[in-house]
Scaffold this motif. Structure first.
Motif, short mmCIF file in Angstrom:
data_model
loop_
_atom_site.label_atom_id
_atom_site.label_comp_id
_atom_site.label_asym_id
_atom_site.label_seq_id
_atom_site.Cartn_x
_atom_site.Cartn_y
_atom_site.Cartn_z
N MET A 1 0.83 -1.21 0.00
CA MET A 1 0.00 0.00 0.00
C MET A 1 0.86 1.26 0.00
O MET A 1 0.57 2.22 -0.71
N LYS A 2 1.93 1.21 0.79
CA LYS A 2 2.80 2.38 0.87
C LYS A 2 3.48 2.64 -0.47
O LYS A 2 3.63 3.77 -0.91
N GLU A 3 3.93 1.54 -1.13
CA GLU A 3 4.57 1.71 -2.44
C GLU A 3 3.58 2.21 -3.49
O GLU A 3 3.94 2.96 -4.39
N LYS A 4 2.33 1.79 -3.35
CA LYS A 4 1.32 2.20 -4.33
C LYS A 4 0.86 3.64 -4.12
O LYS A 4 0.74 4.41 -5.07
N PHE A 5 0.59 3.99 -2.84
CA PHE A 5 -0.07 5.26 -2.58
C PHE A 5 0.76 6.26 -1.80
O PHE A 5 0.31 7.36 -1.52
N GLY A 6 2.00 5.85 -1.40
CA GLY A 6 2.83 6.78 -0.63
C GLY A 6 2.18 7.10 0.70
O GLY A 6 1.71 6.21 1.41
N ASN A 7 2.11 8.38 1.03
CA ASN A 7 1.53 8.81 2.31
C ASN A 7 0.09 9.29 2.18
O ASN A 7 -0.45 9.92 3.09
N GLN A 8 -0.53 9.00 1.04
CA GLN A 8 -1.92 9.42 0.87
C GLN A 8 -2.84 8.60 1.77
O GLN A 8 -2.53 7.46 2.11
N PRO A 9 -3.98 9.17 2.17
CA PRO A 9 -4.97 8.39 2.94
C PRO A 9 -5.46 7.19 2.11
O PRO A 9 -5.62 7.30 0.89
N ILE A 10 -5.65 6.07 2.77
CA ILE A 10 -6.09 4.86 2.08
C ILE A 10 -7.52 4.53 2.50
O ILE A 10 -7.80 4.37 3.69
N TYR A 11 -8.42 4.42 1.53
CA TYR A 11 -9.82 4.10 1.80
C TYR A 11 -10.09 2.67 1.32
O TYR A 11 -9.91 2.35 0.15
N LEU A 12 -10.53 1.83 2.25
CA LEU A 12 -10.72 0.42 1.93
C LEU A 12 -11.70 0.23 0.78
O LEU A 12 -11.53 -0.67 -0.05
N THR A 13 -12.72 1.04 0.70
CA THR A 13 -13.72 0.88 -0.36
C THR A 13 -13.11 1.06 -1.74
O THR A 13 -13.60 0.52 -2.72
#
Length: 534
Positions: A1-13
């Motif tokens: 997730m970190k590699e994909k989105f960096g420090n952006q908020p992650i929403y499970l949906t």
């Protein structure tokens, strides 16, 4: 997730979908190809992520109702040789090369003395004398001693400035040599390159068994002669994939290995001191951000660098390997791999009978399970388990053989009857092992009262009836650790040691007791209250 989105908020949906586990499978595969993880651990991670996804379905995450299940990774793939311990013969060969390399580098610190070699081939104006032919390296040495003041020119541009320098450079070139190699053959250090630092780096890897990345990032003040809490020498270092700054204590354990005791810290201190001597001049002119780095060196074109710089390190390893013929048997493949020193170090520890708990602390693992997984991945698991089994067989002596019909031995006026202690049954409380007798609080002839050492004592007998109170003790230890700072007290190391021993007895994968016996004992332990025994 970190590699994909960096420090952006992650929403499970938005993140979870029916291909989530497939994506994770592909990510794990790429990690395996880069030797970041072993396939056995990849299966553990994939299974764990599957459980997370099932939990997401159970919690009814919107728009997420199912996912595809990819196949597992092949479990039997051999561990790459990059992480395989060196054999005794390979170790001997590498150790000899390291010592020769260190000796050679240190000789370059000795002040240069004139030799008087070579012919006077230049006049007062530094012009080549007529009739002088067949110029040799000795003639170049005469120029170095008489026209250059025994001060080496450190880059090819510097030779353009004066006639003597140009003549010197031309003679070196005509003889098919490289000026820096010529300097070193005379015992002159013109510049400190990664080649000079490599033997010291390899020795530090060998002596400490630290992660390669941690060694690369060491700074000059990371060696502490006396840690304020323990009074022991230690190294401060940064360990990747952990929770922050770490301390690597030297001379903290008493083990059979010579380099685990005081000599280990002496060797580390010697390495630091020698590297600081070698790099003193480079450090003076280094950029501010590099001055504090331990592994500071110059490139051949005069730039100042510090590790990690993989190109310069790999080139130094190739040069060092060629110079000392460090190649695999019957091939031209390099024998030297920085990643193999750590497993070799661990292999030595296991072979010398050092406890798994001590191995855990030396490796900087927060959790003992991490250490066991490391041992499994690097094929030490079988060796480690044999060691554990031998100890357990010794520990769990057959009750029928210890309580026999033979006459009881007498110790002074005391009979050696088995006596129940708060932890187990002692075969002879009046005759404890030498480790207890050597303690300052032991009184000869009196019964042993050192109950905090019972679990590791060769006199102890542990039977099925002891298991419930051991489970209760483990439970109460864990509760106390969670609710207090007991691990920061002088008793902390005793609690950690006892927990390790309890785990070896109560873990169904390690214990000599059956899973059914352990399960029944754990249920009974719920009704047992233990004392505050340390």
């Amino acid at each position: 997730m970190k590699e994909k989105f960096g420090n952006q908020p992650i929403y499970l949906t938005k993140v979870l979908n029916e291909f989530s586990l497939d994506d994770f499978h592909a990510y794990l595969k790429s990690c395996m190809l880069l030797d970041k993880i072993h396939n056995r651990y990849a299966n553990v991670l994939q299974s764990t992520y599957k459980n997370v996804l099932n939990k997401a379905i159970e919690l009814k995450v919107p728009n997420f109702k199912r996912f595809y299940l990819p196949s597992s990774f092949c479990y039997q793939t051999r561990v790459t040789e990059r992480y395989k311990p060196y054999s005794k013969n390979e170790r001997r060969k590498i150790d000899e090369a390291i010592e020769v390399g260190i000796d050679k580098a240190l000789k370059l610190l000795i002040p240069y003395e004139k030799t008087g070699r070579g012919r006077a081939i230049l006049d007062d104006d530094c012009m080549l004398l007529e009739g002088v032919e067949n110029l040799t390296l000795d003639d170049a040495r005469w120029i170095f001693e008489n026209k250059m003041g025994c001060i080496p020119v450190t880059n090819s541009y510097g030779f353009r400035g004066k006639r003597a320098y140009r003549a010197f450079y031309q003679i070196i070139k005509d003889n098919g040599a490289y000026y820096q190699n010529v300097y070193e053959s005379w015992g002159v250090l013109s510049k400190v390159t990664m080649k000079h630092l490599l033997p010291f780096l390899l020795k530090l890897l060998k002596v400490t068994g630290m992660n390669v990345e941690s060694i690369y990032n060491l700074e000059i003040d990371d060696l502490v002669d006396s840690h304020p809490a323990t009074g022991k020498p230690c190294l401060r270092y940064w360990k990747n994939r952990s929770d922050g700054q770490k301390l690597y204590h030297l001379d903290i354990f008493k083990a059979d290995l010579q380099w685990l005791t005081l000599s280990q810290s002496e060797q580390v201190k010697e390495i630091f001191n020698n590297v600081l001597l070698l790099t003193s001049k480079v450090r003076e002119k280094a950029p501010l951000e590099h001055k504090s780095k331990l592994w500071l060196f110059e490139t051949y074109n005069g730039l100042i660098k510090c590790l990690p710089v993989m190109y310069h390190l790999s080139m130094a390893i190739k040069t060092f390997s060629a110079e000392h013929e460090l190649f695999k048997q019957n091939s031209n493949e390099l024998l030297l791999e920085t990643t193999r020193f750590r497993p070799t170090f661990i292999s030595d520890l296991i072979g010398e009978g050092v406890s798994i708990r001590e191995v855990q602390l030396l490796m900087g693992h927060k959790n003992l399970n991490t250490t066991m997984r490391y041992l499994d991945i690097h094929d030490f698991g079988q060796t480690a388990r044999i060691k554990i089994k031998d100890k357990l067989i010794e520990l769990h002596s057959n009750i029928s053989s210890s309580v026999s019909s033979k006459p009881h031995k007498k110790v002074g006026n005391k009979e050696s009857l088995p006596i129940s202690t708060p932890l187990a049954t002692c075969k002879n409380i009046f005759d404890p092992p030498e480790s207890v007798k050597s303690l300052s609080n032991y009184t000869p002839g009196k019964p042993c009262s050192t109950y905090n050492m019972c679990l590791s004592c060769p006199n102890v007998i542990i039977t099925k009836t002891d298991l419930p109170k051991l489970f209760a003790m483990k439970r109460d230890y864990l509760i106390k650790i969670q609710n207090s700072r007991v691990l920061d007290t002088p008793f902390g190391h005793v609690i950690k040691s006892n927990l390790t021993l309890l785990n070896s007895i109560l873990d169904s994968n390690l214990s000599e007791f059956s899973a059914e016996e352990l399960n029944d004992a754990e249920k009974v332990s719920l009704y047992i209250e233990t004392t505050e025994l340390i």
